[in-house]
Design an enzyme around this catalytic site. Structure first.
Site, PDB file in Angstrom:
ATOM      1  N   GLY A  64       0.970  -1.148   0.000  1.00  0.00           N
ATOM      2  CA  GLY A  64       0.071  -0.075  -0.039  1.00  0.00           C
ATOM      3  C   GLY A  64       0.748   1.321  -0.106  1.00  0.00           C
ATOM      4  O   GLY A  64       1.489   1.728   0.964  1.00  0.00           O
ATOM      5  N   THR A  65       0.912   1.749  -1.303  1.00  0.00           N
ATOM      6  CA  THR A  65       2.273   2.373  -1.639  1.00  0.00           C
ATOM      7  C   THR A  65       1.993   3.765  -2.180  1.00  0.00           C
ATOM      8  O   THR A  65       1.127   4.284  -2.453  1.00  0.00           O
ATOM      9  CB  THR A  65       3.000   1.498  -2.342  1.00  0.00           C
ATOM     10  OG1 THR A  65       3.395   0.299  -2.144  1.00  0.00           O
ATOM     11  CG2 THR A  65       4.029   2.226  -3.372  1.00  0.00           C
TER      12      THR A  65
END
Lengths: 272, 229
Positions: free
Chosen positions: B29-30
């Site tokens: 989750g970037t």
């Protein structure tokens, strides 16, 4: 070539069988088949490549301009062949597959040296098995790519492929090579090379197959006019070229000059 | 046929699918991005890796080398994107030796796309590819979830990117200097990290120019203001 003593020894009957002195006669016989084909030449210039063949005409009933000997295998690559015509058809068909597969995987055209490598590998595989025979074809692969600029390669029945400034194969190759060596390659333009190629094909024909009818077939690979990727680097133009037939007017003019130089007698150089 | 959504439908009607990952799968989750500047290209990423709400790694390296000056930013499943990068790395090495010349960024992007598109049903991978070569200079390609390929002047990706569309649109300039571009990428990722709960940690960068590849790192306890080492 196999000496008269080697014929009848049985070592020339099958592919993949070496003679005791380490030769593969089937490959040498295939080379013989090429030596009887019409002369084909390629010239590498600073701004492109010119391919030309002497297409020997076996019958007056054949439609002029039909049965082409130079094939487009991609936008930017042409292959001129000398030798057995059906073998050449299969060979160029394989080259088209190589070009198309490359485009599918990498979304870009195949570089000329990679095409030559691939076709060399393909021809070589036909020297390895007893169920097949080598190609009776020597192919001159010419094109122009982004990284290397103009590229000219010749692949022989054994599978070897060398890069050239000027390449010649077929019946008139010795005469053609002698003429090519006199040119300041690769520092001539495609326009100049078109005239030289026509002259060399006429010269080689006069030297080797005077009694036969022939047609001159000529193509070039160069950047399309107004191409965005035209760049000069170390004298050579780089970018993806376009392989197409040399325009009729230019061929006609080149043939007129070629005939003139023939009538002019022997070794007289044509200057532009 | 009615398809039933998985996950929990909360009382306000907002559907949040927390089940789209397998149990225990490591997610990126970037916040990732890449941007062109005059003379090269910069890749940037945060460093947070999560399994659900747990931060599995706070100093992850999401910038992965696939050739000398061709790199990628990875988002989505850590396992999937690592596997893809490994396969592309192999293909590009093979390309280099077989064709006696290094692959272009476009060739690399094309291989990434082939893998992402043909396996789209089994992959969770959003990737940004950036590279530099002497002939074509810097290039940026984006491959979002479905496996489409987009050539762009800059690209942003990952969950954190949703917060910085406005920032990037307002601050992006054509032909930035290297220093300007570093500030652009750093500023954008700092905002993404600030607003996105799934992004955080350090900001990593890779600068690709004719000099080759150079890494930079910026720390949160210095408010990302350091010199990048």
């Amino acid at each position: 070539m196999p000496s008269s003593t080697s014929i009848g020894t049985g070592y020339d009957l099958s592919n993949s069988v070496f003679s005791p002195d380490g030769r593969n006669f089937q490959v040498e016989y295939a080379t013989k088949a090429v030596e009887n084909g019409g002369t084909a030449i390629g010239i590498r210039c600073k701004d492109g490549v010119v391919l030309a063949v002497e297409k020997l005409i076996g019958s007056k009933l054949l439609v002029p301009g039909s049965n082409k000997r130079i094939a487009s295998v991609d936008n930017h690559i042409g292959i001129a062949c000398s030798g057995l015509v059906p073998d050449a058809r299969h060979f160029t068909s394989r080259a088209r597959s190589e070009a198309s597969n490359w485009r599918k995987l990498y979304r870009s055209p195949i570089p000329i040296s990679s095409m030559a490598d691939a076709m060399g590998g393909y021809a070589q595989a036909y020297t390895l098995y007893s169920s097949v025979r080598p190609f009776g074809v020597t192919a001159i692969i010419g094109g122009m790519d982004e990284a290397g600029g103009p590229g000219l390669w010749m692949v022989e029945p054994s599978g070897v492929g060398w890069g050239y400034f000027g390449a010649a194969t077929g019946r008139g190759r010795q005469a053609a090579k002698a003429e090519l060596e006199k040119l300041p390659l690769p520092n001539i333009t495609v326009e100049e090379a078109v005239k030289q190629a026509a002259r060399i094909i006429y010269f080689a024909h006069d030297d080797n197959s005077k009694d036969k009818d022939f047609e001159l077939e000529m193509t070039w690979v160069r950047l399309e006019k107004g191409s965005a990727e035209e760049l000069e680097e170390g004298g050579a133009t780089k970018g993806w070229g376009k392989h197409e037939e040399v325009p009729k007017e230019l061929v006609a003019e080149a043939e007129r000059l070629a005939k003139e130089s023939m009538e002019g007698g022997g070794d007289e150089e044509m200057e532009e | 046929m009615e398809s039933k959504p998985t996950g929990n439908l909360s009382i306000d009607g907002i559907h949040v699918d927390m089940e789209h990952l397998k149990k225990g799968e490591v997610n990126l989750g970037t916040s990732i991005m890449a941007a062109l500047f005059d003379g090269g290209v910069i890749l940037g990423a945060d460093s947070r890796t999560t399994t659900g709400s747990y931060i599995a790694n706070r100093v992850t390296d999401k910038l992965t080398q696939v050739h000398d000056t061709i790199w990628c930013c990875r988002s989505g499943s850590a396992a999937d994107t690592q596997a893809i990068a490994d396969i592309v790395h192999y293909y590009l090495q093979l390309y280099n030796v077989q064709n006696h010349e290094p692959p272009t960024t476009q060739v690399a992007a094309s291989i990434f796309q082939e893998l992402c598109y043909s396996n789209k049903d089994q992959l969770s991978a959003g990737m940004i590819i950036a590279g530099y070569d002497a002939r074509r200079k810097g290039e940026v390609y984006s491959i979002p979830l479905g496996g489409s390929l987009h050539k762009q002047r800059y690209a942003i990706g990952g969950s954190g990117s949703t917060y910085i569309y406005g920032y990037c649109d307002a601050n992006w300039k054509e032909n930035m200097t290297e220093a300007e571009c570093i500030e652009f990428v750093k500023g954008a990722l700092a905002e993404a990290v600030k607003w996105d709960g799934s992004s955080g940690g350090v900001i990593r960068m890779v600068v690709l120019t004719e000099r080759g590849a150079e890494r930079k790192i910026f720390f949160p306890d210095e408010s990302y203001k350091g010199n990048g080492q």
